[in-house]
Scaffold this active site. Structure first.
Site, mmCIF file in Angstrom:
data_model
loop_
_atom_site.group_PDB
_atom_site.id
_atom_site.type_symbol
_atom_site.label_atom_id
_atom_site.label_comp_id
_atom_site.label_asym_id
_atom_site.label_seq_id
_atom_site.Cartn_x
_atom_site.Cartn_y
_atom_site.Cartn_z
ATOM 1 N N ASP A 39 0.821 -1.217 0.000
ATOM 2 C CA ASP A 39 0.000 0.000 0.000
ATOM 3 C C ASP A 39 0.857 1.270 0.000
ATOM 4 O OD1 ASP A 39 -1.909 2.056 0.562
ATOM 5 O OD2 ASP A 39 -3.220 0.522 1.387
ATOM 6 N N THR A 74 -7.083 4.074 -1.507
ATOM 7 C CA THR A 74 -6.793 2.644 -1.359
ATOM 8 C C THR A 74 -7.933 1.728 -1.797
ATOM 9 O OG1 THR A 74 -5.306 3.172 0.445
ATOM 10 C CG2 THR A 74 -6.104 0.900 0.329
ATOM 11 N N ASP A 195 2.336 2.796 3.248
ATOM 12 C CA ASP A 195 1.326 3.859 3.267
ATOM 13 C C ASP A 195 1.252 4.551 4.637
ATOM 14 O OD1 ASP A 195 -1.219 5.069 1.897
ATOM 15 O OD2 ASP A 195 -1.890 4.422 3.867
ATOM 16 N N ASP A 242 -0.984 0.659 -4.949
ATOM 17 C CA ASP A 242 -2.272 1.241 -5.327
ATOM 18 C C ASP A 242 -2.202 2.727 -5.672
ATOM 19 O OD1 ASP A 242 -1.615 1.698 -2.670
ATOM 20 O OD2 ASP A 242 -3.655 1.462 -1.899
ATOM 21 N N HIS A 243 -1.200 3.444 -5.140
ATOM 22 C CA HIS A 243 -1.079 4.893 -5.358
ATOM 23 C C HIS A 243 0.225 5.351 -4.743
ATOM 24 C CE1 HIS A 243 -1.937 5.209 -1.142
ATOM 25 N NE2 HIS A 243 -3.015 4.452 -1.317
ATOM 26 N N HIS A 343 -2.716 11.106 -0.221
ATOM 27 C CA HIS A 343 -2.934 10.761 -1.632
ATOM 28 C C HIS A 343 -4.417 10.928 -1.885
ATOM 29 C CE1 HIS A 343 -4.469 6.962 -0.036
ATOM 30 N NE2 HIS A 343 -3.499 7.085 0.845
#
Ligand SMILES: [Zn+2]
Length: 404
Positions: A39, A74, A195, A242-243, A343
């Protein structure tokens, strides 16, 4: 006599033909796919830290920037990768939203909402696999805890952040060693770092770099172990995220409470992005006021730029606020940003880009590819496991770039 010999020859040829035809099909069905999501692992972290395991994946496989869907959050993105659908098409339109069709609120911390199958549209890849007789195992991917259309992976776990990352790796290794008839061919797992540390400490911090290096060491452990298995040569591995993550500019902080009366909205979900469900009579006024607020862009849902692929789902709010990169938005009387970075921004922003590594018998070797949209993951896995895909937003051309 001669005729009989010819007949026997033809019969043997036919048997051999069918044997080889079916055995070559079996060899395809003998493939395994292991997908790990880290993540919030930003696309440039491998350049900021010592990541020998990821570097070796790039040498023996392919690497690309992985472009999230909007919003770059997410839950929307994990479910987009699982279904091959943009959030506008799969219904999980943000981490927090109001679903008019269910008259319910979805928030990622609410177990009852997360477990409600009504929120999840489309067909996740594990259901596509199971429906076609391919067993799937899943360790925490968004959507796997819920019976979407009455189905779930053969193996799944309720999310528990207390389970050490190494235990999750050990479970994947154990599932790959189950007796052949029980063994899953699609294995997906999830780790909630880097994350969490990125939010707290910023992407450029020593703490984030150390976490990235710890995760690389975990990957080293996993690949060292998995290489011992007889089936290693038949496993396609994908490591993705995911980002990305962007640090706040504190001077850009926006509190919508300074501009708008909160009681003119039926629902407000602030943050990045901010979803404002206005009373219809107040929409135009709110929209005009928002045009004057610095560091944000406010859109009517039907006017959101098409590159976002967002705004057609009934669950999307009638006003959507997209903050500029590094801007945090709240809508509260007494509020300040809770984190140092976040994010959820424009999914084309460089700092929102995620990682994609793929190594195994099906992939090209040693290639750095152009950026890939993450909705292609579903179609890619269908190709790897020879599954008939459900309707999806992936493109054959982009997937073909990854494959040998
Ligand atoms: Zn995330």
């Amino acid at each position: 006599m001669k005729k009989r010999i010819i007949f026997v020859f033809l019969a043997i040829s036919a048997v051999l033909y069918f044997f080889y035809a079916s055995s070559s099909q079996d060899s395809k069905a003998d493939r395994y796919v292991v997908v790990l999501s880290l993540d919030g692992f930003r696309s440039d972290y491998p350049e900021m830290a010592h990541t020998p395991t990821l570097d070796s994946l790039e040498r023996v496989g392919v690497r690309a920037d992985f472009r999230p869907c909007f919003p770059s959050v997410t839950f929307s993105n994990h479910y987009a990768m699982a279904t091959g659908l943009h959030p506008d098409h799969h219904g999980l339109i943000n981490n927090f939203f109001y679903a008019e069709d269910l008259d319910k609120i979805y928030t990622i911390g609410n177990r009852e909402a997360v477990a409600n199958p009504g929120f999840y549209e489309g067909e996740p890849i594990w259901n596509t696999a199971e429906r076609q007789g391919v067993k799937a195992a899943n360790y925490y991917w968004v959507g796997s805890e819920t019976a979407v259309n009455g189905r779930q992976p053969s193996i799944w776990k309720p999310f528990d952040s207390d389970v050490p990352f190494k235990n999750r790796a050990d479970s994947i290794l154990a599932w790959l060693q189950l007796p052949e008839e029980e063994r899953p061919h699609l294995l997906m797992w999830y780790i909630e770092e880097p994350d969490a540390i990125g939010h707290r400490a910023t992407p450029d911090s020593t703490a984030t770099r150390q976490m990235v290096e710890e995760l690389d060491q975990l990957l080293n452990y996993f690949f060292t172990e998995v290489r011992q298995l007889d089936i290693f040569d038949r496993i396609d591995f994908i490591v993705l995220s995911d980002h990305g993550m962007a640090t706040y500019y504190p001077e850009n902080y926006v509190n919508l409470n300074d501009y708008l009366p909160r009681d003119s909205f039926d629902h407000v979900f602030d943050g990045v992005p901010t979803l404002l469900y206005t009373k219809e009579s107040y929409r135009e006024t709110a929209y005009q006021i928002l045009q004057a607020v610095p560091h944000i862009k406010a859109y009517k849902k039907e006017e959101i730029p098409s590159r976002f692929n967002y705004g057609t789902h009934p669950r999307v709010s009638n006003l959507v606020v997209v903050p500029e990169i590094g801007t945090y938005v709240q809508f509260r009387a007494d509020a300040a940003p809770r984190y140092a970075a976040t994010h959820g921004y424009d999914n084309y922003e460089p700092s929102m880009q995620a990682i994609f590594y793929a190594a195994g018998p099906s992939f090209k070797t040693g290639e750095r590819l152009p950026a890939i949209a993450n909705v292609n993951l579903y179609l890619l896995i269908c190709k790897l496991l020879e599954l008939d895909p459900a309707p999806n937003d992936g493109t054959e051309e982009e997937v073909a770039l990854i494959l040998k």
